[in-house]
Design a protein around this motif. Structure first.
Motif, short mmCIF file in Angstrom:
data_model
loop_
_atom_site.label_atom_id
_atom_site.label_comp_id
_atom_site.label_asym_id
_atom_site.label_seq_id
_atom_site.Cartn_x
_atom_site.Cartn_y
_atom_site.Cartn_z
N ALA A 722 199.19 -6.33 -12.25
CA ALA A 722 197.83 -7.02 -12.56
C ALA A 722 196.50 -6.25 -12.09
N VAL A 723 195.72 -6.30 -12.73
CA VAL A 723 194.49 -5.70 -12.43
C VAL A 723 193.07 -6.21 -13.13
N PRO A 724 192.19 -6.71 -12.36
CA PRO A 724 191.01 -7.35 -12.93
C PRO A 724 190.25 -6.37 -13.83
N LEU A 725 189.96 -7.23 -15.02
CA LEU A 725 189.14 -6.20 -15.94
C LEU A 725 187.85 -5.97 -15.68
N PRO A 726 187.30 -4.65 -15.95
CA PRO A 726 186.09 -4.35 -15.67
C PRO A 726 185.11 -5.20 -16.28
N GLU A 727 184.04 -5.58 -15.78
CA GLU A 727 182.97 -6.22 -16.71
C GLU A 727 182.40 -6.04 -17.75
N PRO A 728 182.08 -4.59 -18.25
CA PRO A 728 181.88 -4.28 -19.68
C PRO A 728 182.87 -4.62 -20.51
N ILE A 729 183.96 -4.47 -20.22
CA ILE A 729 185.29 -4.93 -21.12
C ILE A 729 185.44 -6.56 -21.28
N ALA A 730 185.33 -7.14 -20.24
CA ALA A 730 185.46 -8.72 -20.36
C ALA A 730 184.14 -9.15 -20.97
N ASP A 731 183.06 -8.75 -20.84
CA ASP A 731 181.73 -9.35 -21.61
C ASP A 731 182.00 -8.99 -22.96
N PHE A 732 182.39 -7.84 -23.32
CA PHE A 732 182.81 -7.48 -24.93
C PHE A 732 183.82 -8.41 -25.38
N LEU A 733 184.84 -8.47 -24.75
CA LEU A 733 185.93 -9.58 -25.43
C LEU A 733 185.38 -11.00 -25.53
N ARG A 734 184.62 -11.44 -24.55
CA ARG A 734 184.03 -12.81 -24.23
C ARG A 734 183.32 -13.03 -25.78
N GLY A 735 182.36 -12.02 -25.88
CA GLY A 735 181.46 -12.09 -26.84
C GLY A 735 181.95 -12.05 -28.43
N ASN A 736 183.17 -11.49 -28.48
CA ASN A 736 183.63 -11.26 -29.92
C ASN A 736 184.88 -11.97 -30.01
N LEU A 737 185.27 -12.96 -29.28
CA LEU A 737 186.53 -13.64 -29.68
C LEU A 737 186.64 -14.14 -31.08
N VAL A 738 185.58 -14.54 -31.92
CA VAL A 738 185.67 -14.80 -33.20
C VAL A 738 186.04 -13.66 -33.96
N VAL A 739 185.90 -12.15 -33.66
CA VAL A 739 186.18 -11.39 -34.33
C VAL A 739 187.58 -11.04 -34.12
N ILE A 740 188.08 -11.25 -32.99
CA ILE A 740 189.50 -11.08 -32.61
C ILE A 740 190.20 -12.17 -33.64
#
Length: 1065
Positions: A722-740
Motif C-alpha cells: 500500500a502506498v499513498p497516492l501523490p497529490e496530482p494523481i489524487a486530484d485528477f481522479l477526484r475531479g474526473n470521477l464522472v469521466v471514469i
C-alpha cells in the motif's frame, strides 16, 4: 375567460439570495391584481402558504401564480390601445438548502427577476442562481431591492448612493461576464478539436499534411459572439430600482418620460443618457459627457433628476417631517392623497402611499417583464434546442420534424403535438383540492339563505304558539352522530400528488390519455425499442389546475405557453417526466409515431449531505413510515430515501433546515406517526500519509506498506504493498470521477447492453455522500492526461497507467489497484476498455483458475476500499500494488475433488481485504472530514462573535471582505459537517440575529491528526504524561462512528479509580 395567445404570455420566476425580498415583491404584484389588499402587501407574504414558512419568514417551496395585466401600448399612428398580458410567476426560495426548487422552476420559465439587496450586494447564492439562469438560457432582469436602506440605514447622500449602485451593477455584470468567458473558451476548444479531427481525416485520404492544409476548403471559421446583450444596463430597461416593502420601484424610462418634456428632449434619447457619466450643462441646458466637464463639479443626470427627488420625499416625510414640504410634493406630483392621511402620525404609511401613487412597483416590474422577457413563441426556438441536445452550442437550429416545429413555434393548434414538461411533483392535502372544497357563496346567495332561515324560524315559532306540532321530526344527537371530516390514521387519500408543469406545445384537456416519458427514455432509439418501452407509461389526465399561490383553480384545458398543475400522474411519474401526445385528442393507438420526446431531467445544485436514520416510536407503525418516506421523496426534489444494508431507513437532506422541514412533513402529513430520528449520520473518508515519526514497518526487510497474505491452507499466497497516492494523481481522479464512470458505463453497455444514466450517477453520488465535479478532460483524452499526471508525480508512477487493474471503491474512486507482478500477463483496465472499442482485438489467453483468483483479489480490494480499517468508511488517495500471487495448483485440485473451492475463494477475498487494510495502517492513517463552505454576512459590531462561534466548532476562516460603502463584512469559512448541527441557531443567538450563515457542501478535507497517536518521545511524555490527557480529535470522531456502527471501541470505562478506605486507617 378566453384562451390567451402565446404572444401575450410571459413566464417568469423570482430568484435571489435569502431575505432579498422575492416574496414581498410578489405581494406587490398580487395587490395590483386585487388578489390581496394593497395595505397588506409585504406583510401577508401570500405565496408562503406553509405554516413554518410564515413562522420563519423564509420561502421553502416554490409556488406559482397566474396574473393578468392590462397595458396601454402605443400604435404606429401615434395612438394607444389596451392589451392584456398573462404573466405566469413562480416564486422560489433563496435559502441554499432549497436550491433544488430553483432548478425545477428555471426549467419551466423564459425569464427571471434577479433580486439583489442593495446593501448586501451580490452574494454567493446570487451567483448560483445567475449561473442556473445562464445554463437554462433565461433572460434576466436585475431588481435592486431595498433602495430605502441607503437613505434610512446607511444615511448616504444621493451622490454616494449613485456610486454604490454603479458598483453593484458592475458586480452583477462581472458575474455574467465570467459565464460568457467560460462558454467562449469551451466553444474555442470545441472548434479546435473539430478542426483537428477534420484535418486528421483528410490526412488519411491525402498523402501529406501540406496537401491537406492546401485542400482544406470546408474549414468553418470560428464564430465570434457579441456579449452586449448579456449585461445589465439601466438604459436598456433590464434594471429595476425598487423597495418591495415600500411598494415602489422604477426604471430610468419612467423619469425620462417625466423630464424629457421639460427639457425639450425626446424621451428615447433622454433614457439613453439618464444613467452613466452624463451631465446637464446649466448654461446651455444641453446634456454633456464627462469629457466636456472642464473641471466643473456637476452632478450626473441620474443623481440630479432621480435620486435627489426620492431623497427629498424621504427627507420631508420620514427623516425631518415637514407638512408644508409634503403638501408641496403631493401637489407637484399631482397625487390624490386624502387630508386624513396627510395629517396622520403614521409617517411610514404616508410615505408608502405617496410612492405607491408616484412610482408603483407593479407597473415597473410588469413593464420590464413585457419589454425584456420574450414570449414563449419567441423564447422556445432558443431554449428548446438546448433541452433536446445538451451538447448543442448554436443559438438556434432548424426543426427536423413536425414535433420540433410545433415545439419551436409554441403551436397551440388542435393538431399540434402535445409536449409538456413536469419538473417536480408536489403534494396537496386532498381536502384542499377545488372539487373537495365547499363552494363559496356570493353575497346575494348568502342573503337569500339567511332570509330563508329567518322565514323557517318564524313559521316554527307561529306553529308553537298555535299548538300545532312541527312536521319536522326531532333529531337527537344519538340518532345522527356528527360526521367527522378528518381522516384518522393514514389513508391513501390523505395527500394527492400533482405535477408542476409547463405546456410547450398543443392543448391538453381533462380526460385525455397522454404518454409519460420518463427521464431514462433514449431519444436516439425508437419508441418501440425494448429499452424505451419500459420508460413510457400511458395515463389519463384526471384534472388540470391553474396555480394561484396557495389556491388551485380547476380548468378544463391548458394551451401552450402556460404553467399548470396536473393530477393523474401518481404511480406513473416519480419526480420529473415529459408528457406527450400526438394531438389534443390524446394517445390513440400504438407508439409508432414520431411524437415522443424526452426533455431530460433536472440537475441539482446542492447535493444532499445530511443523513438521518428514522424509526417510528411504535414499531407497528413502520409500514406507515415507509409509505410516508416514499411520498416525501416524490414530493421533495432534493430528498433521497433508502434502506441501508444494516436495515436502517435513512433520509438524505440538503441541510439542517431542510431536515427539520422533512421531519415535520413526515410527522404531520405523509406518515402521521411519531418519529424518532437518530443523530445525524455524517460521512467520513479514510486515507494515509507519510509522517516523520512512524512506527517500524509491519513486514521486516520490506518496503513500508508491504503485507504478505494467504488463503485457506496457504493454497494461494500473495504480497500487496500500500502506498499513498501523490497529490496530482489524487486530484485528477477526484475531479474526473464522472469521466471514469462514463468509460466504465460504455464498457458495460458494449458487453451486456446495460446503461448508466446521468441521473443515476447523481443519485448514487448523493447516497454515497460524494459531490459530482465538472470533469477537466473529455473521455477520449482521459488516459493520455492521466499518463502525464503520473509522469509528473515521479519515476515510480511513470508506467502505472498501463498496469491499473481496477479503481475503487465501487469500481470508480480515488483508490488504485495496480498489477506489478513479474513474469506473467498483467491485468490492465486501459487495455480492457480499448478492447471494447476495438471489437476485433481478442483477449489474451489466460487459464480459468488464474482468472477466477484475479477476480477474487479485485473483490477483496473493492470491499477493503469501501470499508476502511479506521471506522469502516470509504478510502481515498491510496494505491495498492499486487507484487506477487502464487497458486498451489496440486493442492487446489485436491480441494476441488473434496468440493471445498468456496472456502478457498472466500478466504482469499478476506485475506486481500485484511492485507489492504493493514497496508494503510502501516502508514500514518488520517480521517478526511466532510466540509461545508460557509458564507456569513455580519456587521462590524458582531464580527468577533462570529469568529468565536466558528472557532469553537473547529472551523477555519478562509477570507473576509468588507462591502465598500457599508459596515458589513462577508466572511468565508470552512466548517466540518459533523460540527455544523445547531451552527445557524448558535450564530443567530450570539449575534442577536445580526448574522445568518449559508452552508454549502464543498467536499472532503484531511484532518492532519493520527487517531492512534500516543506520546512516545521524552518531551511528549514530559509534557503530556503517559495517558496523553490532550484530546485526540481524530480519535473522538473515529470512536463516535465505530460506536454508531456497533464496532469495537477501545475506551477506558474507569478513568481514575481509587481503592475505598476509611479515614481512621
Amino acid at each position: 375567460m378566453s384562451t390567451p395567445e402565446a404572444t401575450d404570455i410571459r413566464v417568469v420566476t423570482t430568484i435571489g439570495h435569502v431575505d432579498h425580498g422575492k416574496t414581498t415583491l410578489m405581494d406587490a404584484l398580487l395587490a395590483a391584481n386585487n388578489i390581496i389588499s394593497s395595505r397588506m402587501a409585504g406583510k401577508i407574504r401570500y405565496m408562503d402558504s406553509r405554516e413554518d414558512e410564515q413562522e420563519r419568514g423564509i420561502t421553502m417551496e416554490s409556488s406559482a401564480v397566474s396574473l393578468r395585466f392590462k397595458v396601454m401600448e402605443r400604435l404606429a399612428d401615434g395612438g394607444s390601445s389596451p392589451r392584456t398580458y398573462f404573466v405566469n410567476m413562480i416564486d422560489t426560495p433563496g435559502h441554499v438548502d432549497f436550491s433544488s426548487e430553483v432548478s425545477t422552476a428555471s426549467r419551466l420559465v423564459d425569464g427571471a427577476l434577479v433580486l439583489v439587496d442593495v446593501v448586501e450586494g451580490v452574494s454567493s447564492q446570487t451567483v448560483s442562481v445567475l449561473r442556473q439562469a445562464w445554463t437554462d438560457r433565461l433572460r434576466p432582469i436585475l431588481v435592486i431591492n431595498k433602495l430605502d436602506r441607503l437613505v434610512t440605514e446607511l444615511k448616504q447622500t444621493p451622490m454616494e448612493a449613485y456610486h454604490h449602485l454603479s458598483q453593484l451593477i458592475e458586480q452583477a455584470n462581472a458575474v455574467m461576464g465570467s459565464f460568457f468567458a467560460g462558454e467562449r473558451m469551451e466553444d474555442d476548444l470545441r472548434w479546435r478539436e473539430e478542426r483537428e479531427r477534420r484535418l486528421a481525416r483528410k490526412k488519411d485520404a491525402v498523402a501529406e499534411q501540406a496537401d491537406a492544409l492546401a485542400n482544406d476548403e470546408d474549414v468553418v471559421d470560428f464564430q465570434e459572439k457579441d456579449d452586449e446583450d448579456i449585461y445589465f444596463a439601466p438604459e436598456k430597461g433590464n434594471v429595476v430600482f425598487a423597495s418591495a416593502l415600500g411598494g415602489w420601484g422604477f426604471r430610468v424610462a419612467r423619469f425620462a418620460q417625466i423630464f424629457a418634456i421639460k427639457l425639450g428632449i425626446k424621451d428615447t434619447n433622454f433614457k439613453r443618457v439618464l444613467w452613466g457619466d452624463f451631465y446637464l450643462d446649466p448654461k446651455t441646458k444641453k446634456v454633456i459627457s464627462y469629457k466636456h466637464l472642464r473641471g466643473r463639479t456637476l452632478k450626473p443626470l441620474f443623481v440630479q433628476f432621480v435620486l435627489e427627488n426620492i431623497w427629498a420625499v424621504y427627507d420631508g416625510v420620514l427623516l425631518n417631517p415637514n407638512p408644508e414640504k409634503v403638501s408641496k410634493i403631493v401637489s407637484t406630483l399631482n397625487l390624490k392623497i386624502p387630508p386624513r392621511e396627510l395629517n396622520s402620525k403614521d409617517r411610514a404609511g404616508l410615505l408608502s402611499l405617496i410612492f405607491n401613487q408616484w412610482l408603483p412597483l407593479s407597473t415597473a416590474i410588469i413593464q420590464a417583464i413585457i419589454d425584456v422577457v420574450p414570449s414563449p413563441r419567441a423564447a422556445q426556438p432558443t431554449r428548446i434546442p438546448k433541452m433536446l441536445y445538451p451538447e448543442l452550442f448554436d443559438a438556434q437550429v432548424e426543426p427536423k420534424n413536425k414535433l420540433e416545429k410545433d415545439l419551436y413555434s409554441c403551436d397551440a393548434g388542435e393538431d399540434a403535438r402535445i409536449v409538456a414538461y413536469v419538473s417536480k411533483m408536489f403534494a396537496v392535502p386532498t381536502v384542499q383540492l377545488p372539487e373537495n372544497k365547499k363552494p363559496t357563496l356570493s353575497v346575494d346567495e348568502r342573503r337569500a339563505r339567511a332570509k330563508e332561515a329567518r322565514l323557517k324560524a318564524e313559521e316554527s315559532r307561529e306553529q308553537s304558539r298555535a299548538g300545532t306540532p312541527s312536521l319536522a321530526p326531532a333529531v337527537t344527537p344519538s340518532e345522527h352522530p356528527a360526521q367527522d371530516d378528518s381522516l384518522d390514521g393514514l389513508k391513501e387519500a390523505d395527500e394527492t400528488l400533482l405535477g408542476f408543469a409547463r405546456l410547450y406545445s398543443g392543448i391538453i384537456r381533462v380526460g385525455s390519455t397522454v404518454a409519460c416519458i420518463l427521464p431514462k427514455y433514449n431519444n436516439d432509439l425508437a419508441p418501440t425499442h425494448l429499452r424505451n418501452k419500459a420508460h413510457v407509461i400511458n395515463t389519463t389526465v384526471e384534472a388540470l389546475y391553474t396555480m394561484m399561490g396557495r389556491d388551485l383553480v380547476a380548468v378544463d384545458s391548458v394551451s401552450a405557453g402556460n404553467i399548470f398543475a396536473i393530477r393523474g400522474l401518481e404511480g406513473s411519474v416519480w419526480r420529473c417526466a415529459t408528457i406527450c401526445a400526438p394531438s389534443a385528442a390524446g394517445v390513440q393507438g400504438e407508439h409508432a409515431e414520431d411524437w415522443m420526446i424526452n426533455l431530460g431531467s433536472v440537475n441539482r445544485q446542492a447535493p444532499p449531505i445530511v443523513r438521518v436514520a428514522l424509526e417510528p416510536a411504535i414499531p407497528a407503525d413502520m409500514p406507515k413510515l415507509i409509505r410516508g418516506m416514499k411520498l416525501l421523496s416524490q414530493a421533495d426534489p432534493c430528498v433521497e430515501t433508502f434502506q441501508q444494508s444494516t436495515g436502517e431507513h435513512v433520509i438524505l437532506t440538503a441541510g439542517e433546515l431542510h431536515l427539520e422541514r422533512c421531519l415535520k412533513d413526515l410527522r404531520e402529513r405523509f406518515a402521521k406517526v411519531e418519529i424518532q430520528p437518530s443523530e445525524p449520520i455524517v460521512p467520513f473518508r479514510e486515507t494515509a500519509v507519510k509522517a516523520p515519526d512512524m512506527a517500524p514497518p509491519k513486514t521486516p526487510g520490506a518496503l513500508r506498506g508491504t503485507i504478505h497474505g494467504s488463503s485457506f491452507q496457504n493454497l494461494v499466497t500473495f504480497t500487496i504493498r500500500a502506498v499513498p497516492l501523490p497529490e496530482p494523481i489524487a486530484d485528477f481522479l477526484r475531479g474526473n470521477l464522472v469521466v471514469i464512470k462514463r468509460l466504465l458505463a460504455d464498457r458495460a453497455h458494449a458487453e451486456n447492453g446495460a446503461s448508466v444514466d446521468d441521473e443515476d450517477e447523481a443519485e448514487k453520488a448523493a447516497t454515497a455522500g460524494d459531490i459530482l465535479r465538472v470533469p477537466t478532460v473529455r473521455p477520449e483524452q482521459f488516459w493520455d492526461v492521466f499518463q502525464a499526471k503520473c509522469e509528473e508525480a515521479g519515476p515510480e508512477w511513470a508506467r502505472v497507467t498501463e498496469n491499473i487493474w481496477a479503481l475503487g471503491p465501487q469500481g470508480a474512486g480515488e483508490c488504485l489497484l495496480i498489477d506489478s507482478r513479474k513474469d506473467q500477463e498483467r491485468q490492465s483496465l486501459r487495455k480492457r476498455l480499448d478492447r471494447v472499442k476495438d471489437a476485433e482485438a481478442a483477449e489474451p489467453p489466460k487459464d480459468q483458475l488464474s482468472r477466477d483468483f484475479d477476480s477474487n483479489i479485485e473483490t477483496g480490494f473493492q470491499i477493503a476500499t469501501f470499508h476502511g480499517p479506521l471506522c469502516a468508511e470509504p478510502m481515498e488517495g491510496m494505491a495498492f500494488f499486487v507484487e506477487k500471487v502464487e497458486i498451489d495448483r496440486d493442492g487446489i485440485k485436491k480441494e476441488i475433488e473434496q468440493n471445498r473451492m468456496s472456502q478457498i475463494t472466500g478466504s482469499l477475498i478476506s485475506a486481500v481485504k485484511d492485507a489492504c487494510r493493514n497496508g494503510l495502517l502501516d502508514w500514518s492513517p488520517r480521517l478526511k472530514l466532510a466540509m461545508y463552505s460557509c458564507d456569513i454576512q455580519a456587521s462590524t459590531d458582531v464580527l468577533g462573535k462570529v469568529y468565536g462561534v466558528v472557532a469553537r466548532r473547529r472551523g477555519r476562516i478562509v477570507a473576509e471582505e468588507m462591502k465598500e460603502g457599508t459596515s458589513f463584512f462577508t466572511v468565508s469559512a470552512l466548517l466540518p459537517v459533523v460540527e455544523s448541527f445547531g451552527f445557524a441557531d448558535d450564530i443567530r443567538k450570539r449575534t442577536s440575529g445580526a448574522a445568518s450563515p449559508q452552508l454549502v457542501f464543498s467536499g472532503y478535507v484531511m484532518l492532519d491528526e493520527d487517531p492512534f497517536w500516543v506520546p512516545t518521545t521524552e518531551e511528549e511524555l514530559e509534557d503530556l504524561g503517559e495517558k496523553a490527557d490532550r484530546e485526540n480529535i481524530a480519535k473522538g470522531y473515529m470512536d463516535g462512528v465505530r460506536e454508531r456502527k456497533g464496532m469495537f471501541v477501545n475506551r477506558k470505562i474507569v478513568e481514575t479509580a481509587e481503592k475505598q478506605r476509611t479515614l481512621k486507617r
